[in-house]
Design a protein around this motif. Structure first.
Motif, PDB file in Angstrom:
ATOM      1  N   LEU A 112      12.652  -3.937 -57.879  1.00  0.00           N
ATOM      2  CA  LEU A 112      13.983  -4.101 -58.449  1.00  0.00           C
ATOM      3  C   LEU A 112      13.880  -4.569 -59.897  1.00  0.00           C
ATOM      4  O   LEU A 112      13.017  -5.372 -60.233  1.00  0.00           O
TER       5      LEU A 112
ATOM      6  N   GLN B 134      19.164  -5.311 -61.075  1.00  0.00           N
ATOM      7  CA  GLN B 134      19.349  -4.983 -59.654  1.00  0.00           C
ATOM      8  C   GLN B 134      19.187  -6.231 -58.784  1.00  0.00           C
ATOM      9  O   GLN B 134      19.946  -6.435 -57.833  1.00  0.00           O
TER      10      GLN B 134
ATOM     11  N   ARG C 128      22.079  -8.060 -56.339  1.00  0.00           N
ATOM     12  CA  ARG C 128      21.851  -8.399 -54.918  1.00  0.00           C
ATOM     13  C   ARG C 128      22.129  -9.865 -54.619  1.00  0.00           C
ATOM     14  O   ARG C 128      22.559 -10.212 -53.530  1.00  0.00           O
TER      15      ARG C 128
END
Length: 57
Positions: A22, A26, A30
């Protein structure tokens, strides 16, 4: 927070993020935090809150 614990957390975040493949952005999405927050964690400017640490776990 002890220096040792802080260093462990600061090392863990980029390692975990890379294992998950990631980007910082990203990873931030999350966790529900900003890209800037993740960037500051990885650069050692701040450490995650207890809530963020639980989300990371």
């Amino acid at each position: 927070m002890s220096v040792t614990k802080r260093l462990e957390i600061l090392d863990l975040i980029p390692e975990l993020r890379q294992q998950l493949n990631l980007s910082q952005k990203q990873f931030a999405v999350r966790l529900g935090v900003s890209f800037k927050t993740v960037n500051r964690w990885e650069n050692g400017h701040t450490v995650p809150s207890r809530i963020a640490i639980r989300l990371i776990e």
